[in-house]
Design a protein around this motif. Structure first.
Motif, short mmCIF file in Angstrom:
data_model
loop_
_atom_site.label_atom_id
_atom_site.label_comp_id
_atom_site.label_asym_id
_atom_site.label_seq_id
_atom_site.Cartn_x
_atom_site.Cartn_y
_atom_site.Cartn_z
N VAL A 262 -3.90 -10.87 -7.30
CA VAL A 262 -5.07 -11.47 -6.65
C VAL A 262 -5.50 -12.73 -7.39
N ALA B 12 -9.24 -9.39 2.32
CA ALA B 12 -9.49 -8.14 1.61
C ALA B 12 -8.83 -6.97 2.32
N LYS B 13 -8.91 -6.95 3.64
CA LYS B 13 -8.30 -5.86 4.40
C LYS B 13 -6.79 -5.85 4.23
N ILE C 185 -11.77 -6.46 -1.90
CA ILE C 185 -10.49 -5.75 -1.78
C ILE C 185 -10.65 -4.31 -2.23
N THR D 58 -16.10 -7.11 5.66
CA THR D 58 -14.92 -7.27 4.82
C THR D 58 -14.03 -8.34 5.44
N GLN E 154 -12.38 -12.43 -4.14
CA GLN E 154 -12.23 -11.36 -3.16
C GLN E 154 -11.95 -10.00 -3.81
N TYR F 247 -4.93 -7.15 1.67
CA TYR F 247 -4.57 -6.72 0.32
C TYR F 247 -4.79 -5.20 0.18
N ALA F 248 -5.90 -4.69 0.70
CA ALA F 248 -6.20 -3.27 0.61
C ALA F 248 -5.14 -2.45 1.34
N ARG G 227 -7.50 -15.68 -5.44
CA ARG G 227 -8.40 -14.91 -4.60
C ARG G 227 -9.29 -13.98 -5.43
#
Length: 179
Positions: free
Chosen positions: A80, A7-8, A92, A3, A88, A10-11, A85
């Protein structure tokens, strides 16, 4: 699955927001749907990856596809896309799902075998190791790879048990070369 940092981040932002607003369960379910939709639709992935389609058009399409989602999920998807992005989005969603499962104590278990196994055989393999906690929930992903010839490879988090025939044969070959 690796990942990305994007992505990390945003998550994590989504997780922080959903925890504060009490929407984690709803968004968790919707992110699973995002992963499913993105995995099944090659055309949607191509559409999102097309650079000459502007963000407004991509947002319109995303709003139609994800029209039944909560406001939080729709806003994340719009954000996003607005930031360019959209490639991604699936990552995400995966990262968010992983973070929520980690909080809930769900173990991710990957079992690779040479052939499809019965439910009884799967249960026997999982019970035979101390890597899988019997009292916890786990998410089992079974991969069939004939190239391992037989046996299995069990991966739980960052630990792995390789009981495949291919590995054992390679070890015997290595031992013969040394002697």
């Amino acid at each position: 699955m690796l990942t990305s940092k994007v992505a990390k981040r945003y998550a994590q932002g989504l997780l922080d927001f959903t925890n504060e607003s009490g929407q984690t369960a709803t968004v968790f379910s919707e992110m699973k749907d995002v992963v499913k939709i993105m995995s099944q639709s090659a055309d949607l992935n191509k559409f999102f990856l097309t650079p000459y389609i502007d963000a407004k058009k991509k947002i319109e399409v995303a709003d139609q596809i994800f029209k039944d989602f909560s406001v939080s999920s729709k806003n994340l998807i719009r954000l996003v896309i607005k930031h360019g992005r959209e490639n991604q989005l699936k990552s995400i969603a995966h990262a968010f799902i992983s973070k929520v499962e980690d909080i809930n104590g769900v173990q991710r278990v990957t079992l690779t075998t040479a052939t499809q196994l019965s439910k009884e055989n799967l249960d026997q393999i999982l019970r035979s190791t101390n890597l899988v906690k019997a009292d916890s929930n786990f998410d089992l992903n079974v991969n069939v790879k004939p190239e391992i010839l037989g046996g299995y490879i069990l991966r739980v988090g960052d630990q792995q048990i390789d009981a495949s025939v291919k590995t054992k044969l390679n070890q015997v070959k290595k031992d013969f070369q040394l002697n």
